[in-house]
Scaffold this motif. Structure first.
Motif, PDB file in Angstrom:
ATOM      1  N   ALA A 116      13.080  -6.222  19.184  1.00 28.25           N
ATOM      2  CA  ALA A 116      12.554  -4.983  19.472  1.00 28.25           C
ATOM      3  C   ALA A 116      13.332  -3.909  18.697  1.00 28.25           C
ATOM      4  CB  ALA A 116      12.463  -4.659  20.950  1.00 28.25           C
ATOM      5  N   PRO A 117      12.642  -2.888  18.047  1.00 23.50           N
ATOM      6  CA  PRO A 117      13.495  -1.944  17.410  1.00 23.50           C
ATOM      7  C   PRO A 117      14.519  -1.223  18.339  1.00 23.50           C
ATOM      8  CG  PRO A 117      11.208  -1.004  17.648  1.00 23.50           C
ATOM      9  CD  PRO A 117      11.321  -2.440  18.273  1.00 23.50           C
ATOM     10  N   LEU A 118      15.665  -0.879  17.506  1.00 23.01           N
ATOM     11  CA  LEU A 118      16.476  -0.001  18.437  1.00 23.01           C
ATOM     12  C   LEU A 118      16.389   1.488  17.712  1.00 23.01           C
ATOM     13  CD1 LEU A 118      17.609  -2.921  18.708  1.00 23.01           C
ATOM     14  CD2 LEU A 118      20.107  -1.885  18.338  1.00 23.01           C
ATOM     15  N   TRP A 119      15.830   2.457  18.502  1.00 28.16           N
ATOM     16  CA  TRP A 119      15.420   3.641  17.997  1.00 28.16           C
ATOM     17  C   TRP A 119      16.698   4.666  17.923  1.00 28.16           C
ATOM     18  CZ3 TRP A 119      10.544   4.307  16.446  1.00 28.16           C
ATOM     19  CH2 TRP A 119       9.218   3.338  16.944  1.00 28.16           C
ATOM     20  N   SER A 120      16.540   5.666  17.126  1.00 25.08           N
ATOM     21  CA  SER A 120      17.255   6.645  17.193  1.00 25.08           C
ATOM     22  C   SER A 120      17.082   7.712  18.210  1.00 25.08           C
ATOM     23  CB  SER A 120      17.345   7.526  15.759  1.00 25.08           C
ATOM     24  OG  SER A 120      17.512   6.662  14.823  1.00 25.08           O
ATOM     25  N   LEU A 121      17.832   8.790  18.457  1.00 19.34           N
ATOM     26  CA  LEU A 121      17.514   9.833  19.415  1.00 19.34           C
ATOM     27  C   LEU A 121      17.422  10.978  18.508  1.00 19.34           C
ATOM     28  CD1 LEU A 121      19.774   9.067  22.317  1.00 19.34           C
ATOM     29  CD2 LEU A 121      17.390   8.518  22.177  1.00 19.34           C
ATOM     30  N   ASP A 122      16.377  11.714  19.135  1.00 19.95           N
ATOM     31  CA  ASP A 122      16.269  13.239  18.691  1.00 19.95           C
ATOM     32  C   ASP A 122      17.470  14.117  19.316  1.00 19.95           C
ATOM     33  OD1 ASP A 122      15.372  15.549  17.342  1.00 19.95           O
ATOM     34  OD2 ASP A 122      13.495  15.675  18.642  1.00 19.95           O
ATOM     35  N   LYS A 123      17.840  14.987  18.348  1.00 21.47           N
ATOM     36  CA  LYS A 123      19.018  15.740  18.583  1.00 21.47           C
ATOM     37  C   LYS A 123      18.756  17.233  19.059  1.00 21.47           C
ATOM     38  CE  LYS A 123      21.249  17.303  15.154  1.00 21.47           C
ATOM     39  NZ  LYS A 123      22.192  17.210  13.843  1.00 21.47           N
ATOM     40  N   GLY A 327      28.554  13.668  23.232  1.00 23.69           N
ATOM     41  CA  GLY A 327      27.600  14.258  23.677  1.00 23.69           C
ATOM     42  C   GLY A 327      26.808  13.795  25.017  1.00 23.69           C
ATOM     43  N   ALA A 328      25.655  14.047  25.363  1.00 24.98           N
ATOM     44  CA  ALA A 328      25.122  13.345  26.429  1.00 24.98           C
ATOM     45  C   ALA A 328      23.706  13.064  26.159  1.00 24.98           C
ATOM     46  CB  ALA A 328      25.147  14.251  27.654  1.00 24.98           C
ATOM     47  N   VAL A 329      23.104  11.899  26.909  1.00 21.29           N
ATOM     48  CA  VAL A 329      21.524  11.700  26.439  1.00 21.29           C
ATOM     49  C   VAL A 329      20.779  12.023  27.886  1.00 21.29           C
ATOM     50  CG1 VAL A 329      20.222   9.782  25.932  1.00 21.29           C
ATOM     51  CG2 VAL A 329      22.684   9.853  24.812  1.00 21.29           C
ATOM     52  N   ILE A 330      19.872  12.493  27.705  1.00 23.23           N
ATOM     53  CA  ILE A 330      18.877  12.955  28.701  1.00 23.23           C
ATOM     54  C   ILE A 330      17.634  12.042  28.457  1.00 23.23           C
ATOM     55  CG2 ILE A 330      17.686  14.833  29.858  1.00 23.23           C
ATOM     56  CD1 ILE A 330      20.159  15.835  27.696  1.00 23.23           C
ATOM     57  N   LYS A 331      17.234  11.371  29.601  1.00 21.91           N
ATOM     58  CA  LYS A 331      15.973  10.459  29.437  1.00 21.91           C
ATOM     59  C   LYS A 331      15.138  10.723  30.540  1.00 21.91           C
ATOM     60  CE  LYS A 331      18.574   6.753  27.405  1.00 21.91           C
ATOM     61  NZ  LYS A 331      19.184   5.345  27.657  1.00 21.91           N
ATOM     62  N   ILE A 332      13.688  10.562  30.500  1.00 23.78           N
ATOM     63  CA  ILE A 332      12.959  10.458  31.594  1.00 23.78           C
ATOM     64  C   ILE A 332      12.828   9.068  32.056  1.00 23.78           C
ATOM     65  CG2 ILE A 332      10.492  10.219  31.952  1.00 23.78           C
ATOM     66  CD1 ILE A 332      11.513  13.049  31.224  1.00 23.78           C
ATOM     67  N   ARG A 338       7.397   6.951  30.039  1.00 19.13           N
ATOM     68  CA  ARG A 338       8.026   6.664  28.628  1.00 19.13           C
ATOM     69  C   ARG A 338       6.821   5.824  27.791  1.00 19.13           C
ATOM     70  NH1 ARG A 338      14.051   3.932  29.449  1.00 19.13           N
ATOM     71  NH2 ARG A 338      15.021   5.727  30.754  1.00 19.13           N
ATOM     72  N   GLU A 339       6.054   5.089  28.437  1.00 16.91           N
ATOM     73  CA  GLU A 339       5.147   4.318  27.597  1.00 16.91           C
ATOM     74  C   GLU A 339       3.926   5.322  27.212  1.00 16.91           C
ATOM     75  OE1 GLU A 339       1.868   0.475  28.048  1.00 16.91           O
ATOM     76  OE2 GLU A 339       3.215   1.023  29.654  1.00 16.91           O
ATOM     77  N   ALA A 340       3.631   6.269  28.080  1.00 19.01           N
ATOM     78  CA  ALA A 340       2.551   7.284  27.771  1.00 19.01           C
ATOM     79  C   ALA A 340       3.140   8.153  26.597  1.00 19.01           C
ATOM     80  CB  ALA A 340       2.038   7.917  28.863  1.00 19.01           C
ATOM     81  N   LEU A 341       4.281   8.766  26.791  1.00 20.13           N
ATOM     82  CA  LEU A 341       4.841   9.417  25.721  1.00 20.13           C
ATOM     83  C   LEU A 341       5.020   8.997  24.380  1.00 20.13           C
ATOM     84  CD1 LEU A 341       7.424  11.484  27.640  1.00 20.13           C
ATOM     85  CD2 LEU A 341       5.023  12.141  27.279  1.00 20.13           C
ATOM     86  N   GLY A 342       5.544   7.543  24.503  1.00 20.55           N
ATOM     87  CA  GLY A 342       5.508   6.938  23.143  1.00 20.55           C
ATOM     88  C   GLY A 342       6.624   7.257  22.221  1.00 20.55           C
ATOM     89  N   TYR A 343       6.405   7.224  20.797  1.00 18.67           N
ATOM     90  CA  TYR A 343       7.448   7.428  19.795  1.00 18.67           C
ATOM     91  C   TYR A 343       6.907   8.231  18.618  1.00 18.67           C
ATOM     92  CZ  TYR A 343       9.604   3.551  22.529  1.00 18.67           C
ATOM     93  OH  TYR A 343      10.422   2.799  23.332  1.00 18.67           O
ATOM     94  N   PHE A 347      11.844   8.552  16.531  1.00 17.70           N
ATOM     95  CA  PHE A 347      12.664   8.808  17.916  1.00 17.70           C
ATOM     96  C   PHE A 347      11.692   8.427  19.049  1.00 17.70           C
ATOM     97  CE2 PHE A 347      13.937  12.660  15.189  1.00 17.70           C
ATOM     98  CZ  PHE A 347      14.986  11.809  14.662  1.00 17.70           C
ATOM     99  N   PRO A 348      12.099   8.326  20.171  1.00 21.22           N
ATOM    100  CA  PRO A 348      11.231   8.131  21.550  1.00 21.22           C
ATOM    101  C   PRO A 348      10.932   9.751  21.938  1.00 21.22           C
ATOM    102  CG  PRO A 348      13.562   7.489  22.050  1.00 21.22           C
ATOM    103  CD  PRO A 348      13.361   7.602  20.443  1.00 21.22           C
ATOM    104  N   ARG A 349       9.908   9.984  22.323  1.00 21.17           N
ATOM    105  CA  ARG A 349       9.667  11.338  22.840  1.00 21.17           C
ATOM    106  C   ARG A 349      10.162  11.598  24.183  1.00 21.17           C
ATOM    107  NH1 ARG A 349       4.493  10.062  20.518  1.00 21.17           N
ATOM    108  NH2 ARG A 349       3.925  11.281  18.436  1.00 21.17           N
ATOM    109  N   TRP A 350      10.493  10.680  24.699  1.00 23.12           N
ATOM    110  CA  TRP A 350      10.933  10.738  26.292  1.00 23.12           C
ATOM    111  C   TRP A 350      12.629  10.668  26.490  1.00 23.12           C
ATOM    112  CZ3 TRP A 350      14.182   6.313  26.731  1.00 23.12           C
ATOM    113  CH2 TRP A 350      13.617   5.384  25.940  1.00 23.12           C
ATOM    114  N   ALA A 351      13.330  10.851  25.275  1.00 20.77           N
ATOM    115  CA  ALA A 351      14.755  11.096  25.531  1.00 20.77           C
ATOM    116  C   ALA A 351      15.190  11.956  24.530  1.00 20.77           C
ATOM    117  CB  ALA A 351      15.397   9.685  25.195  1.00 20.77           C
TER     118      ALA A 351
END
Length: 712
Positions: A116-123, A327-332, A338-343, A347-351
């Motif tokens: 499964a892909p390893l996503w980046s995070l929005d900043k 830094g810190a990471v904030i996630k739903i 998470r599934e509904a928000l998608g990517y 980036f994932p939209r939920w993090a």
């Protein structure tokens, strides 16, 4: 506060440059784009081409060679400029770093395609951007619920984790066995590093879960305490913990990896063909149940306002951790949300990741001066070209000794660019040269003391001035230490006072403080009758200090307050301590061979013996400790080994120790498997972290602690 990492969700653009998870997005503040008149599009394109070439070169050195040429802060400035130019021009060059996440594969490692892909995070670089992210999440949930009223999404809740500064690991387990480990790579394909990862003792080789295949993500790190020990004996010291971990895991020789004693934290199950989770809490519980090392600092919140509060706490706590975070990471937390928000494409939209102020950057080493300390040790101090770092302007940096200069390849570094790091309020440290070439001016080591001109002696990695009787900085520092609060506690005394007494009354040793008269002091500049009498009274009162305080005041090399208290409590007599042998001393708790040798050598020195005898003859008592009452044997603390850490506001550390010992506890300074209990005050750091990792009971409520002391 409980914050915790799972941190690692790979991150954006720079993320690929940091296989740890750098988040990349537009800059915190808009970037101004200045384009010349005439052909603005051409000028913008030329600048974009320059930036793409430059950033790709930096990324190659950072990820592939593990030899960074610039700091994260400098890279981010250029990256954000490119993002702004691309947005303005409406185009992206084919090889732009904004189109990809990851680095090139190293020859010698077999590529591994992630299941499964390893996503980046929005900043997010500031609170406004964090709030904007949360507003987007709320809008997307509202929009989804308007179209799915029969099965709406719940209100979002949040998890906050630390964002580690190490190397992302992706582990594959099949039927409970570790069958592959890889780096993050470009998010789809990484480098197989199974042999290297197997050397990390915190990575389980087998797990209880045996129903098919799973991929687990985590972060390979090198603890700062481990790095410090490694560099003490290393022929080539490592510049920082992040590079140390990355270099070890991407080394073709697993023995090199093993020598670095790496650790790892795990925070995500990226793929599973059998298990599913309803929320983040369930996933973390699964990781713990399957023997993965999970960082203790993880918090869950129903309110985004609480998320913001926790982020401030993490910033304050950052310097006390035994590993690097940036830094810190904030996630739903809810998986259905998470599934509904998608990517997005990256980036994932939920993090989202919240980037801290940079603690590392580069600047020019301009000069080195040499300072003399209380023991005669000569310490180099580096002056660098002014640079903003962690919210302050840095001009001076520490260099520990001549050995440090040699190990860090700084001997020929004057006028060249060097890496510097600043943690909390500590003076920044030079980590090493940006390049390996010896292309700068030479740092000349002094042959004579810069203060008194006495020939210097090199002992180990340090230079020393042995002119104790006539070297002003040594004399002033010794007297200042002697009079300090934890020593003889002479009120109103300061370093300026010590310097004035030396310059105008020729005071050269602590014993001479007890020979001062009113007539001596009243003739000093800025000394009136009241000030003179107050100082004389404070000196007189100091004669009654106890033996432990007197021993600490003497400044015995390699000893601190805890050691001098052990000496005082055991021997109860100054003469017995002065005549103690190395064998007698090493039989005491927490006193090793080096400390014992220092104590014996100190009291064998005729100069020290004469000074002590003079103070005793002038009325200094060095009182033996009063016999303590027999400790209680039936209290909550009886027989327990207890560690105190952090700040206690209602009880001082000394009072807390005394009360614990009176209740039958043994108070020690370090956490180990033998520790029974940790009392954690405000801003508790690495000791608290280690206690939680070892599963040691912790009391974090000071009122609860005091209640137990009172027998409640």
């Amino acid at each position: 506060m409980k914050v915790e990492p799972e941190t690692e969700e790979p991150t954006g653009p720079r993320e690929f440059r940091k296989s740890k998870d750098s988040l990349i997005t537009p800059a915190a503040s808009p970037v101004s784009i200045h384009i010349k008149e005439g052909c603005p599009r051409m000028d913008a394109m030329q600048r974009m081409e320059q930036l793409v070439e430059q950033l790709n070169q930096y990324s190659y050195h950072y990820y592939t060679l593990d030899q960074p040429l610039v700091s994260d802060k400098e890279y981010d400035v250029l990256y954000d400029e490119l993002v702004a130019l691309e947005a303005a021009a409406g185009v992206q060059l084919p090889d732009s770093p904004t189109l990809r996440v990851g680095g090139e594969l190293l020859q010698g490692f077999k590529p591994h395609r992630h299941l499964a892909p390893l996503w980046s995070l929005d900043k997010a670089q500031n609170e406004e951007q964090l709030i904007n992210w949360n507003n987007r999440v709320q809008r997307l949930i509202t929009d989804y619920n308007s179209k799915n009223s029969d099965n709406p999404l719940p209100e979002p809740t949040y998890v906050v984790e630390l964002k580690f500064d190490g190397l992302t690991l992706n582990l594959t387990y099949t039927d409970g066995k570790l069958v592959q480990a890889s780096t993050r790579g470009n998010g789809a394909v990484g480098e197989g590093i199974l042999a290297q990862v197997k050397t990390i003792k915190s990575v389980p080789l087998t797990i209880p879960y045996s129903d098919g295949t799973i991929e687990v993500q985590g972060e390979g790190i090198m603890n700062l305490s481990v790095l410090a020990k490694y560099n003490e004996i290393a022929a080539e010291p490592l510049k920082n913990a992040r590079n140390a971990a990355a270099g070890a895991l991407r080394n073709l020789n697993p023995r090199t990896t093993a020598e670095r004693k790496l650790s790892a934290f795990f925070y995500n199950v990226g793929y599973s063909d059998g298990v599913q989770f309803g929320n983040h809490q369930e996933m973390m519980a699964f990781l713990k149940e399957n023997r993965f090392k999970v960082n203790p600092y993880v918090t869950y919140h129903d309110s985004f306002d609480k998320v913001m509060e926790v982020l401030h706490s993490i910033v304050e706590q950052r310097a006390s951790l035994d590993y690097l975070i940036d830094g810190a990471v904030i996630k739903i937390t809810d998986m259905r949300i998470r599934e509904a928000l998608g990517y997005t494409d990256k980036f994932p939209r939920w993090a989202v990741a919240f980037k801290f102020e940079a603690e590392e950057t580069t600047t020019i080493l301009e000069s080195v001066s040499w300072n003399v300390g209380r023991t005669g040790k000569i310490t180099p101090l580096a002056k660098v070209e002014s640079v903003e770092l962690a919210g302050v302007t840095v001009q001076n940096c520490t260099l520990n000794n001549v050995g440090d200069i040699e190990r860090k390849n700084l001997k020929f570094a004057l006028g060249t660019r060097v890496f510097i790091r600043r943690s909390n309020d500590v003076i920044p440290e030079i980590l090493g040269k940006v390049t390996e070439e010896q292309d700068g001016g030479e740092i000349l080591y002094p042959e004579n003391c810069p203060a008194c001109g006495f020939p210097l002696e090199q002992r180990g990695a340090h230079l020393f001035c042995n002119n104790r009787l006539d070297c002003k900085p040594q004399i002033v520092s010794r007297i200042t230490h002697f009079a300090s609060r934890d020593a003889m506690d002479i009120e109103t005394f300061s370093e300026k006072t010590a310097e004035q007494l030396h310059d105008e009354l020729n005071v050269r040793e602590p014993a001479e403080l007890y020979t001062l008269s009113f007539e001596d002091l009243i003739k000093l500049d800025r000394f009136g009758e009241k000030k003179a009498n107050n100082l004389l009274q404070a000196i007189q009162q100091s004669k009654g200090r106890d033996l432990a305080s007197f021993l600490f005041a003497l400044g015995i090399p390699n000893t601190g307050k805890s050691t001098t208290k052990v000496l005082a409590d055991h021997f109860c007599d100054l003469s017995a301590i002065m005549s103690a042998t190395v064998e007698e001393l090493t039989s005491l708790p927490d006193i090793g061979g080096i400390v014992a040798e220092s104590i014996v050598s100190f009291f064998a020195d005729p100069f020290m013996q004469a000074g002590i005898q003079k103070m005793l003859s002038l009325g200094v008592e060095a009182k033996a400790p009063e016999a303590a009452a027999a400790p209680v044997t039936d209290s909550f603390f009886s027989g327990k080994t207890v560690v105190l850490t952090g700040t206690l506001h209602q009880l001082g550390r000394d009072e807390a120790t005394e009360r614990l010992e009176a209740l039958g506890a043994k108070v020690t300074g370090s956490v180990s498997k033998k520790t029974d209990l940790v009392i954690a005050g405000e801003k508790a750091g690495s000791k608290l972290t280690k206690a939680k990792e070892l599963g040691i009971p912790v009391i974090e409520d000071e009122d609860e602690f005091i209640g137990l002391l009172d027998g409640k």
